[in-house]
Design a protein around this motif. Sequence first.
Motif, PDB file in Angstrom:
ATOM      1  N   LYS A  49       0.822  -1.211   0.000  1.00 35.62           N
ATOM      2  CA  LYS A  49       0.000   0.000   0.000  1.00 35.62           C
ATOM      3  C   LYS A  49       0.858   1.264   0.000  1.00 35.62           C
ATOM      4  CE  LYS A  49      -3.798   2.096   2.568  1.00 35.62           C
ATOM      5  NZ  LYS A  49      -4.652   1.999   3.754  1.00 35.62           N
ATOM      6  N   TRP A  50       1.905   1.284   0.817  1.00 36.62           N
ATOM      7  CA  TRP A  50       2.755   2.461   0.903  1.00 36.62           C
ATOM      8  C   TRP A  50       3.400   2.772  -0.446  1.00 36.62           C
ATOM      9  CZ3 TRP A  50       7.588   4.236   0.014  1.00 36.62           C
ATOM     10  CH2 TRP A  50       7.914   5.475   0.578  1.00 36.62           C
ATOM     11  N   GLU A  60       0.794   4.344  -2.791  1.00 31.89           N
ATOM     12  CA  GLU A  60       0.366   5.701  -2.414  1.00 31.89           C
ATOM     13  C   GLU A  60       1.485   6.729  -2.466  1.00 31.89           C
ATOM     14  OE1 GLU A  60      -3.340   4.760   0.563  1.00 31.89           O
ATOM     15  OE2 GLU A  60      -1.344   4.889   1.452  1.00 31.89           O
ATOM     16  N   ASN A  61       2.719   6.298  -2.271  1.00 29.83           N
ATOM     17  CA  ASN A  61       3.803   7.271  -2.138  1.00 29.83           C
ATOM     18  C   ASN A  61       4.820   7.264  -3.273  1.00 29.83           C
ATOM     19  OD1 ASN A  61       3.312   8.430   0.681  1.00 29.83           O
ATOM     20  ND2 ASN A  61       3.128   6.227   0.963  1.00 29.83           N
ATOM     21  N   LYS A 100       2.162   6.291  -7.323  1.00 33.36           N
ATOM     22  CA  LYS A 100       1.226   7.380  -7.625  1.00 33.36           C
ATOM     23  C   LYS A 100       1.980   8.664  -7.965  1.00 33.36           C
ATOM     24  CE  LYS A 100      -0.825   9.819  -4.489  1.00 33.36           C
ATOM     25  NZ  LYS A 100      -1.625  10.215  -3.337  1.00 33.36           N
ATOM     26  N   THR A 123      -5.879  10.297  -8.446  1.00 33.29           N
ATOM     27  CA  THR A 123      -5.432  10.203  -7.053  1.00 33.29           C
ATOM     28  C   THR A 123      -6.325   9.233  -6.283  1.00 33.29           C
ATOM     29  OG1 THR A 123      -4.478  12.416  -7.063  1.00 33.29           O
ATOM     30  CG2 THR A 123      -5.081  11.513  -4.918  1.00 33.29           C
ATOM     31  N   GLU A 124      -7.627   9.355  -6.458  1.00 36.32           N
ATOM     32  CA  GLU A 124      -8.555   8.443  -5.784  1.00 36.32           C
ATOM     33  C   GLU A 124      -8.462   7.028  -6.339  1.00 36.32           C
ATOM     34  OE1 GLU A 124     -10.268   9.116  -3.036  1.00 36.32           O
ATOM     35  OE2 GLU A 124      -9.341  11.106  -3.095  1.00 36.32           O
ATOM     36  N   SER A 133      -5.725   5.397  -4.656  1.00 34.50           N
ATOM     37  CA  SER A 133      -6.126   5.013  -3.299  1.00 34.50           C
ATOM     38  C   SER A 133      -6.870   3.682  -3.321  1.00 34.50           C
ATOM     39  CB  SER A 133      -7.001   6.088  -2.667  1.00 34.50           C
ATOM     40  OG  SER A 133      -6.256   7.255  -2.454  1.00 34.50           O
ATOM     41  N   ALA A 142      -4.402   0.952  -3.943  1.00 32.50           N
ATOM     42  CA  ALA A 142      -3.621   0.690  -2.730  1.00 32.50           C
ATOM     43  C   ALA A 142      -4.402  -0.207  -1.768  1.00 32.50           C
ATOM     44  CB  ALA A 142      -3.243   2.005  -2.050  1.00 32.50           C
ATOM     45  N   HIS A 143      -5.699   0.021  -1.656  1.00 35.15           N
ATOM     46  CA  HIS A 143      -6.530  -0.827  -0.791  1.00 35.15           C
ATOM     47  C   HIS A 143      -6.641  -2.241  -1.362  1.00 35.15           C
ATOM     48  CE1 HIS A 143      -7.667   2.120   2.157  1.00 35.15           C
ATOM     49  NE2 HIS A 143      -7.964   2.981   1.193  1.00 35.15           N
TER      50      HIS A 143
END
Length: 169
Positions: A74-75, A78-79, A82, A100-101, A104, A107-108
């Motif tokens: 996930k990190w 997102e970091n 993305k 962006t969403e 997210s 990532a989930h």
Amino acid sequence: CGVHYLVDEEFERNRFSTLSVLDDPKYNGVRAAYEDAYRYMDNYPIDTKAAVRSIFESIEILVKQMVETNNLNKWVVENTLKEKCIKIYDSDTTATKVVTEMFSGFAHWVDGLHNYRHGQAEEDPVSPGEVIAIYALSSGSAFLRWLIGINNQLKNNSNKTGEKNGGIP
């Protein structure tokens, strides 16, 4: 040729449209893991755990080609991923918000599938049900097509940014 697990026409279309973007030799590892995922669904009995692990692996291989990382988590999505990918949407503020969403959500997805990638403290292996496996393969296929489109655009247009379609094939 062969008999393939057929959920419905859309499941098969999704599969073949993803395979069509994996023709480039640089995606051979991605394609092999992707094909394995569906091969596990073809087995009798169906091996949903191996299928889910393989779809995850195919995406992990692609992400490792896109950004420097040892693991897909996930990190990283997102970091690192993305932040690299969002640049192609810089000139379109609405697309930037949407993407962006979308990252997210991706990532989930990654975070959730880790529950099947790693062992559980159970006597018997814990495998996803067929419905979860089908969803994981379908959504994983969509993520692969999207990320390959972005990766190709980043590689081919390193000086261009903000194309409206985001390189989606």
